[in-house]
Design an enzyme around this catalytic site. Structure first.
Site, PDB file in Angstrom:
ATOM      1  N   SER A 273      -6.808  -2.155   2.064  1.00 45.10           N
ATOM      2  CA  SER A 273      -7.075  -1.607   0.731  1.00 45.10           C
ATOM      3  C   SER A 273      -7.727  -2.619  -0.212  1.00 45.10           C
ATOM      4  O   SER A 273      -7.722  -2.437  -1.423  1.00 45.10           O
ATOM      5  CB  SER A 273      -5.777  -1.072   0.086  1.00 45.10           C
TER       6      SER A 273
ATOM      7  N   ARG B  55     -11.312   3.736  11.800  1.00 41.33           N
ATOM      8  CA  ARG B  55     -12.406   3.590  10.845  1.00 41.33           C
ATOM      9  C   ARG B  55     -12.944   2.173  10.962  1.00 41.33           C
ATOM     10  O   ARG B  55     -12.184   1.209  10.851  1.00 41.33           O
ATOM     11  CB  ARG B  55     -11.943   3.843   9.410  1.00 41.33           C
TER      12      ARG B  55
ATOM     13  N   ASP C  21     -15.370  -0.664   9.505  1.00 42.34           N
ATOM     14  CA  ASP C  21     -16.060  -1.083   8.285  1.00 42.34           C
ATOM     15  C   ASP C  21     -17.198  -2.028   8.654  1.00 42.34           C
ATOM     16  O   ASP C  21     -16.984  -3.038   9.353  1.00 42.34           O
ATOM     17  CB  ASP C  21     -15.087  -1.761   7.328  1.00 42.34           C
TER      18      ASP C  21
ATOM     19  N   ASN D 255      -9.824  -0.293  11.163  1.00 40.31           N
ATOM     20  CA  ASN D 255      -8.565   0.213  10.629  1.00 40.31           C
ATOM     21  C   ASN D 255      -8.033   1.304  11.548  1.00 40.31           C
ATOM     22  O   ASN D 255      -8.737   2.289  11.814  1.00 40.31           O
ATOM     23  CB  ASN D 255      -8.802   0.766   9.219  1.00 40.31           C
TER      24      ASN D 255
ATOM     25  N   GLY E 216      -7.143   5.500   5.467  1.00 46.44           N
ATOM     26  CA  GLY E 216      -6.706   6.260   4.313  1.00 46.44           C
ATOM     27  C   GLY E 216      -7.104   7.721   4.421  1.00 46.44           C
ATOM     28  O   GLY E 216      -8.150   8.059   4.975  1.00 46.44           O
TER      29      GLY E 216
ATOM     30  N   GLU F  41       0.812  -1.214   0.000  1.00 44.43           N
ATOM     31  CA  GLU F  41       0.000   0.000   0.000  1.00 44.43           C
ATOM     32  C   GLU F  41       0.852   1.273   0.000  1.00 44.43           C
ATOM     33  O   GLU F  41       0.369   2.343   0.376  1.00 44.43           O
ATOM     34  CB  GLU F  41      -0.942  -0.019   1.204  1.00 44.43           C
TER      35      GLU F  41
ATOM     36  N   TYR G 201      -9.617   3.362  -5.220  1.00 47.02           N
ATOM     37  CA  TYR G 201      -8.650   4.400  -5.573  1.00 47.02           C
ATOM     38  C   TYR G 201      -8.687   4.820  -7.042  1.00 47.02           C
ATOM     39  O   TYR G 201      -7.810   5.552  -7.483  1.00 47.02           O
ATOM     40  CB  TYR G 201      -7.237   3.921  -5.203  1.00 47.02           C
TER      41      TYR G 201
ATOM     42  N   GLU H 143     -14.145  -5.192   9.928  1.00 45.49           N
ATOM     43  CA  GLU H 143     -12.788  -4.963  10.413  1.00 45.49           C
ATOM     44  C   GLU H 143     -12.675  -3.524  10.898  1.00 45.49           C
ATOM     45  O   GLU H 143     -13.549  -2.688  10.643  1.00 45.49           O
ATOM     46  CB  GLU H 143     -11.753  -5.239   9.323  1.00 45.49           C
TER      47      GLU H 143
END
Length: 334
Positions: free
Chosen positions: A168, A277, A279, A294, A298, A32, A238, A292
């Site tokens: 990602s 964050r 999810d 994070n 990002g 990443e 992305y 999950e």
């Protein structure tokens, strides 16, 4: 009732700590790296825009000598993948007495390993899809066909296959037919030695960013993710035009509150700090399922935490400035 830190930030005209000197760490050697560099530049620009002195550095052999020669007041970790999320770098920063935004090394290690994190969530009563973690060695030793047959018998179809450690969307795949499972496992093992196979839950993809600006963790508006091809993979994350986001998510108020509560519970159960964050999949009945968490979200132009910050009516740079100030204050108070 008193105002919250988020409400105070909405009416504050300047960054919380414009006099601090900050190093933004970005790059690294994970898969990443490119995304991390984009996140780092976004963070750097946002801090400078509100008057914070900031520079960006890579996590390479020159980093520790530079930090020792001229220690910053705080570090913002914009590294993704193992470099920024497995806890090792945070442990080194602790050894150097360099404060940083985000959770400590122990919590980072826990959140980074998805099977371990899911076990903690399940123990805390937080809904997360059933799963099995399968190291490549066991997969080979026990016989791939027999193992995959048992997985399908136990978890059913469809399934989600993804690296036990990674982000990602790299190495992830939705498996709707048992015949596609072996290829999905091979693709996953290209990114990690352990695969996480979990029951696929159909529903709305939602990301909930959690921030703590001084009054305890608070959930920002949930962001709904609508990938054009139905899967939120690396390209969907992305590549412009591959995904549509709705911030806030198109949820009934009661469901939105439930989603935020579950995200806050996950953040707390994993012992996180400053920001994360979470999810989530919201199924047809309005039940959220945590996929999950994070710890180094990002920060690019298509990333979810900045979208949530914008939806909350906050300035990204001022929010980062507040988090930097809190990180620096932790060291001063220790």
């Amino acid at each position: 009732m008193g105002t919250t830190a988020i409400e105070r930030l909405l009416v504050t005209d300047s960054a919380a700590s414009p006099d601090l000197r900050v190093v933004v760490l970005a790059g690294g050697l994970s898969y990443e790296r490119d995304v991390s560099l984009r996140s780092g530049r976004r963070v750097l620009d946002a801090l400078r825009a509100v008057g914070v002195e900031a520079e960006m550095r890579d996590a390479d052999v020159a980093l520790l000598p530079a930090l020792a020669a001229d220690p910053p007041d705080a570090v913002v970790i914009a590294l993704h993948g193992a470099t920024g999320e497995d806890g090792s770098l945070r442990g080194v920063l602790d050894l150097c007495d360099i404060p940083y935004v985000g959770c400590d090394a122990r919590a980072s290690r826990l959140a980074w390993d998805k099977p371990s994190a899911k076990a903690v969530l399940r123990e805390a009563g937080i809904p997360t899809p059933d799963w099995v973690a399968l190291p490549h060695d066991r997969f080979s030793e026990l016989g791939a066909v027999a193992v995959l047959d048992r997985i399908v018998d136990r978890l059913g179809l469809p399934l989600m296959v993804k690296p036990a450690q990674g982000g990602s969307g790299l190495g992830g795949a939705v498996v709707r037919d048992a015949a596609a499972l072996p290829a999905a496992m091979v693709g996953c093992f290209a990114y990690d030695s352990t695969a996480l196979v979990e029951r696929y839950v159909a529903g709305m993809d939602v990301a909930v960013s959690v921030v703590d600006l001084g009054d305890g963790p608070q959930a920002l508006p949930p962001v709904e993710i609508v990938p054009r091809n139905g899967v939120y993979d690396y390209a969907a994350r992305y590549t412009a035009g591959r995904t549509t986001w709705h911030a806030p998510a198109r949820l009934d108020p009661e469901v939105a509150a439930r989603v935020s509560d579950v995200a806050l519970a996950a953040h707390t159960a994993l012992g996180l700090r400053d920001l994360s964050r979470v999810d989530v999949i919201v199924d047809a009945s309005g039940q959220p399922h945590v996929l999950e968490v994070n710890v180094s979200p990002g920060m690019t132009e298509t990333s979810l935490l900045p979208l949530a910050v914008q939806a909350a009516g906050l300035d990204f740079g001022r929010l980062l400035g507040t988090l930097v100030g809190r990180a620096a204050a932790r060291l001063a108070a220790s």
